[in-house]
Design a protein around this motif. Structure first.
Motif, PDB file in Angstrom:
ATOM      1  N   PHE A   1      38.440 -21.851  22.569  1.00 14.72           N
ATOM      2  CA  PHE A   1      38.576 -22.789  21.449  1.00 14.72           C
ATOM      3  C   PHE A   1      38.087 -22.129  20.161  1.00 14.72           C
ATOM      4  O   PHE A   1      38.755 -22.210  19.117  1.00 14.72           O
ATOM      5  CB  PHE A   1      37.757 -24.063  21.705  1.00 14.72           C
ATOM      6  N   GLU A   2      36.933 -21.514  20.230  1.00 11.77           N
ATOM      7  CA  GLU A   2      36.351 -20.871  19.040  1.00 11.77           C
ATOM      8  C   GLU A   2      37.259 -19.763  18.524  1.00 11.77           C
ATOM      9  O   GLU A   2      37.423 -19.596  17.313  1.00 11.77           O
ATOM     10  CB  GLU A   2      34.957 -20.334  19.372  1.00 11.77           C
ATOM     11  N   ARG A   3      37.858 -19.003  19.439  1.00 12.91           N
ATOM     12  CA  ARG A   3      38.759 -17.922  19.021  1.00 12.91           C
ATOM     13  C   ARG A   3      39.985 -18.490  18.308  1.00 12.91           C
ATOM     14  O   ARG A   3      40.365 -18.009  17.222  1.00 12.91           O
ATOM     15  CB  ARG A   3      39.197 -17.102  20.238  1.00 12.91           C
ATOM     16  N   LEU A   4      40.599 -19.500  18.897  1.00 11.92           N
ATOM     17  CA  LEU A   4      41.799 -20.083  18.297  1.00 11.92           C
ATOM     18  C   LEU A   4      41.494 -20.703  16.934  1.00 11.92           C
ATOM     19  O   LEU A   4      42.280 -20.558  15.990  1.00 11.92           O
ATOM     20  CB  LEU A   4      42.388 -21.141  19.228  1.00 11.92           C
ATOM     21  N   GLU A   5      40.361 -21.377  16.835  1.00 13.57           N
ATOM     22  CA  GLU A   5      40.012 -22.003  15.558  1.00 13.57           C
ATOM     23  C   GLU A   5      39.703 -20.956  14.494  1.00 13.57           C
ATOM     24  O   GLU A   5      40.053 -21.121  13.323  1.00 13.57           O
ATOM     25  CB  GLU A   5      38.839 -22.961  15.740  1.00 13.57           C
ATOM     26  N   ALA A   6      39.049 -19.870  14.893  1.00  9.93           N
ATOM     27  CA  ALA A   6      38.751 -18.786  13.948  1.00  9.93           C
ATOM     28  C   ALA A   6      40.017 -18.114  13.444  1.00  9.93           C
ATOM     29  O   ALA A   6      40.066 -17.635  12.302  1.00  9.93           O
ATOM     30  CB  ALA A   6      37.836 -17.759  14.606  1.00  9.93           C
ATOM     31  N   GLU A   7      41.044 -18.099  14.285  1.00  9.41           N
ATOM     32  CA  GLU A   7      42.320 -17.480  13.915  1.00  9.41           C
ATOM     33  C   GLU A   7      43.270 -18.475  13.255  1.00  9.41           C
ATOM     34  O   GLU A   7      44.427 -18.140  12.993  1.00  9.41           O
ATOM     35  CB  GLU A   7      42.977 -16.881  15.159  1.00  9.41           C
ATOM     36  N   ASN A   8      42.778 -19.693  12.998  1.00  6.80           N
ATOM     37  CA  ASN A   8      43.611 -20.742  12.384  1.00  6.80           C
ATOM     38  C   ASN A   8      44.897 -20.995  13.166  1.00  6.80           C
ATOM     39  O   ASN A   8      45.988 -21.131  12.596  1.00  6.80           O
ATOM     40  CB  ASN A   8      43.942 -20.388  10.931  1.00  6.80           C
ATOM     41  N   ALA A   9      44.758 -21.047  14.455  1.00  2.00           N
ATOM     42  CA  ALA A   9      45.915 -21.319  15.316  1.00  2.00           C
ATOM     43  C   ALA A   9      46.456 -22.715  15.028  1.00  2.00           C
ATOM     44  O   ALA A   9      45.735 -23.591  14.542  1.00  2.00           O
ATOM     45  CB  ALA A   9      45.502 -21.211  16.783  1.00  2.00           C
ATOM     46  N   PRO A  10      47.737 -22.949  15.321  1.00  2.00           N
ATOM     47  CA  PRO A  10      48.318 -24.283  15.108  1.00  2.00           C
ATOM     48  C   PRO A  10      47.554 -25.350  15.884  1.00  2.00           C
ATOM     49  O   PRO A  10      47.070 -25.105  16.998  1.00  2.00           O
ATOM     50  CB  PRO A  10      49.748 -24.136  15.645  1.00  2.00           C
ATOM     51  N   ALA A  11      47.452 -26.530  15.292  1.00  2.00           N
ATOM     52  CA  ALA A  11      46.736 -27.629  15.935  1.00  2.00           C
ATOM     53  C   ALA A  11      47.301 -27.939  17.319  1.00  2.00           C
ATOM     54  O   ALA A  11      46.547 -28.232  18.257  1.00  2.00           O
ATOM     55  CB  ALA A  11      46.786 -28.872  15.061  1.00  2.00           C
ATOM     56  N   SER A  12      48.612 -27.830  17.449  1.00  2.00           N
ATOM     57  CA  SER A  12      49.243 -28.130  18.736  1.00  2.00           C
ATOM     58  C   SER A  12      48.767 -27.176  19.829  1.00  2.00           C
ATOM     59  O   SER A  12      48.585 -27.578  20.986  1.00  2.00           O
ATOM     60  CB  SER A  12      50.770 -28.046  18.610  1.00  2.00           C
ATOM     61  N   GLU A  13      48.553 -25.920  19.461  1.00  2.00           N
ATOM     62  CA  GLU A  13      48.076 -24.933  20.439  1.00  2.00           C
ATOM     63  C   GLU A  13      46.633 -25.221  20.851  1.00  2.00           C
ATOM     64  O   GLU A  13      46.279 -25.118  22.026  1.00  2.00           O
ATOM     65  CB  GLU A  13      48.185 -23.522  19.857  1.00  2.00           C
ATOM     66  N   ILE A  14      45.817 -25.593  19.871  1.00  2.00           N
ATOM     67  CA  ILE A  14      44.418 -25.900  20.166  1.00  2.00           C
ATOM     68  C   ILE A  14      44.329 -27.149  21.034  1.00  2.00           C
ATOM     69  O   ILE A  14      43.572 -27.203  22.013  1.00  2.00           O
ATOM     70  CB  ILE A  14      43.627 -26.095  18.861  1.00  2.00           C
ATOM     71  N   GLU A  15      45.108 -28.174  20.699  1.00  2.00           N
ATOM     72  CA  GLU A  15      45.100 -29.412  21.471  1.00  2.00           C
ATOM     73  C   GLU A  15      45.578 -29.183  22.898  1.00  2.00           C
ATOM     74  O   GLU A  15      45.043 -29.752  23.850  1.00  2.00           O
ATOM     75  CB  GLU A  15      45.953 -30.465  20.779  1.00  2.00           C
ATOM     76  N   ALA A  16      46.603 -28.334  23.037  1.00  2.00           N
ATOM     77  CA  ALA A  16      47.148 -28.056  24.367  1.00  2.00           C
ATOM     78  C   ALA A  16      46.111 -27.391  25.261  1.00  2.00           C
ATOM     79  O   ALA A  16      46.083 -27.618  26.482  1.00  2.00           O
ATOM     80  CB  ALA A  16      48.389 -27.171  24.248  1.00  2.00           C
ATOM     81  N   LEU A  17      45.252 -26.577  24.665  1.00  2.00           N
ATOM     82  CA  LEU A  17      44.218 -25.896  25.438  1.00  2.00           C
ATOM     83  C   LEU A  17      43.294 -26.893  26.131  1.00  2.00           C
ATOM     84  O   LEU A  17      42.819 -26.645  27.245  1.00  2.00           O
ATOM     85  CB  LEU A  17      43.403 -24.971  24.525  1.00  2.00           C
ATOM     86  N   GLY A  18      43.049 -28.032  25.490  1.00  2.00           N
ATOM     87  CA  GLY A  18      42.121 -29.003  26.051  1.00  2.00           C
ATOM     88  C   GLY A  18      42.731 -29.967  27.054  1.00  2.00           C
ATOM     89  O   GLY A  18      41.996 -30.695  27.728  1.00  2.00           O
ATOM     90  N   THR A  19      44.034 -29.972  27.177  1.00  2.00           N
ATOM     91  CA  THR A  19      44.693 -30.930  28.067  1.00  2.00           C
ATOM     92  C   THR A  19      44.269 -30.749  29.521  1.00  2.00           C
ATOM     93  O   THR A  19      44.387 -29.664  30.089  1.00  2.00           O
ATOM     94  CB  THR A  19      46.226 -30.792  27.961  1.00  2.00           C
ATOM     95  N   GLY A  20      43.766 -31.816  30.111  1.00  2.00           N
ATOM     96  CA  GLY A  20      43.392 -31.803  31.521  1.00  2.00           C
ATOM     97  C   GLY A  20      42.097 -31.096  31.845  1.00  2.00           C
ATOM     98  O   GLY A  20      41.695 -31.019  33.018  1.00  2.00           O
ATOM     99  N   LYS A  21      41.400 -30.607  30.831  1.00  2.00           N
ATOM    100  CA  LYS A  21      40.216 -29.789  31.102  1.00  2.00           C
ATOM    101  C   LYS A  21      38.983 -30.608  31.491  1.00  2.00           C
ATOM    102  O   LYS A  21      38.109 -30.114  32.189  1.00  2.00           O
ATOM    103  CB  LYS A  21      39.896 -28.918  29.879  1.00  2.00           C
ATOM    104  N   LEU A  22      38.893 -31.862  31.037  1.00  2.00           N
ATOM    105  CA  LEU A  22      37.761 -32.689  31.440  1.00  2.00           C
ATOM    106  C   LEU A  22      37.879 -33.033  32.919  1.00  2.00           C
ATOM    107  O   LEU A  22      36.897 -32.961  33.667  1.00  2.00           O
ATOM    108  CB  LEU A  22      37.686 -33.958  30.587  1.00  2.00           C
ATOM    109  N   ARG A  23      39.064 -33.370  33.353  1.00  2.00           N
ATOM    110  CA  ARG A  23      39.280 -33.644  34.777  1.00  2.00           C
ATOM    111  C   ARG A  23      38.975 -32.410  35.613  1.00  2.00           C
ATOM    112  O   ARG A  23      38.388 -32.506  36.703  1.00  2.00           O
ATOM    113  CB  ARG A  23      40.719 -34.090  35.027  1.00  2.00           C
ATOM    114  N   ALA A  24      39.363 -31.239  35.096  1.00  2.00           N
ATOM    115  CA  ALA A  24      39.102 -30.002  35.830  1.00  2.00           C
ATOM    116  C   ALA A  24      37.613 -29.801  36.078  1.00  2.00           C
ATOM    117  O   ALA A  24      37.201 -29.314  37.133  1.00  2.00           O
ATOM    118  CB  ALA A  24      39.680 -28.817  35.054  1.00  2.00           C
TER     119      ALA A  24
END
Length: 320
Positions: A247-270
């Motif tokens: 997450f920190e890497r993507l945010e530092a690189e100003n990645a698209p919001a959709s890419e950052i959001e996709a990274l978190g999908t399903g991760k709490l359940r995991a």
């Protein structure tokens, strides 16, 4: 110490022995945990999160079966969730005694539930929010500092709680960083009349999260948490792992919001269900560093308030 017993306003409002609420943690706060907290003298809360209404109904029914006679329970509705409206209707159908809300304006919840006698307690992160929900008819508020786990605001518990306590006439419940009796005493010193606890209850025997999740919390140190999602405007506090680093890497690189959001999908359940401590979202507050064992809920609550009373007694001696 009268503030810590049943004659304080939070206990009278909720019908509990102790002025303590269990946080509405998604995937964590289920019927087993909520009923255990309520049976131990606090207010247990089931997290609606994004749960489909039929499954949420089953959790509420299960909680009612597990509760001792006369014990209250609550439901947390995250207003940003796509299932918030259906969760509200489930609360109406089952006459849930207490509803807490977060991540949005609780106007609709107040309008729908207050006439039915349901106690509504919004979680707020600023004085302006607190004043607004008081005018709307909230029975109390949870003032949650950024030390908390999961979705957080900008202000710390230390500065948020006294400002909200001074601004409102309704009871204020302090959240964020409370894990033992010292936190309870601090909360009352800041003007609160109750506490909401989340992270400490992850590490109780009745909590059904994966053992790996509990171990990660127990092993946490003072700087073990990170805040992700700042660039999206929805910061979340979790234990540091490979997921937070990405997450920190993507945010530092100003990645698209959709890419950052996709990274978190399903991760709490995991994290909660599968026990993935590397790529799962281990939501926990900074108080994780103060959690060093796994105990029954009843023991946790009793220890917390007996320690608080002892501290208050010593403070009284020092004052004299």
């Amino acid at each position: 110490m009268t503030l810590l017993r049943q004659d304080n306003r939070v206990c009278r409002l909720l019908g509990t022995k102790y002025p303590i609420l269990q946080g509405g943690m998604a995937w964590v706060a289920n019927a087993e945990l909520a009923s255990a907290v309520s049976n131990a003298g606090g207010l247990g809360i089931i997290a609606a999160a994004a749960t489909p209404p039929d499954i949420l109904e089953k959790e509420i029914i299960k909680a009612k079966e597990l509760l001792l006679p006369g014990k209250p329970f609550g439901l947390n509705i995250m207003l940003m969730s796509p299932t918030a409206d259906s969760a509200l209707e489930v609360a109406v159908k089952h006459k849930v005694p207490v509803v807490t809300t977060g991540a949005g304006s609780p106007g609709k919840v107040l309008e729908r539930l207050k006439p039915l006698g349901t106690i509504v307690i919004p979680v707020v992160a600023s004085v302006a929010q607190a004043r607004r929900v008081e005018k709307q008819g909230a029975d109390a508020v949870v003032a949650e500092g950024m030390e908390a786990g999961g979705h957080i605001g900008e202000l710390t518990t230390m500065v948020l709680t006294p400002q909200i306590s001074q601004a409102l006439k309704i009871p204020v419940i302090c959240a964020g960083g409370v894990a033992d009796g010292r936190g309870v005493v601090a909360a009352f010193a800041l003007g609160a009349e109750g506490v909401q606890v989340g992270t400490r209850f992850i590490c109780c025997e009745e909590c059904t999260v994966h053992p790996n999740y509990k171990k990660a919390v127990v092993d946490a140190r003072d700087r073990s948490t990170a805040v992700t999602g700042q660039s999206l405007g929805h910061p979340v506090r979790c234990l540091r792992n490979k997921l937070t680093a990405e997450f920190e890497r993507l945010e530092a690189e100003n990645a698209p919001a959709s890419e950052i959001e996709a990274l978190g999908t399903g991760k709490l359940r995991a994290a909660v269900v599968d026990g993935d401590t590397e790529w799962g979202s281990l939501m926990a507050g900074q108080s994780a560093a103060m959690v060093n064992d796994i105990l029954p809920v009843k023991t946790i609550i009793e220890n917390m308030f007996s320690q608080a009373e002892e501290i208050m007694s010593h403070l009284g001696e020092v004052k004299r």
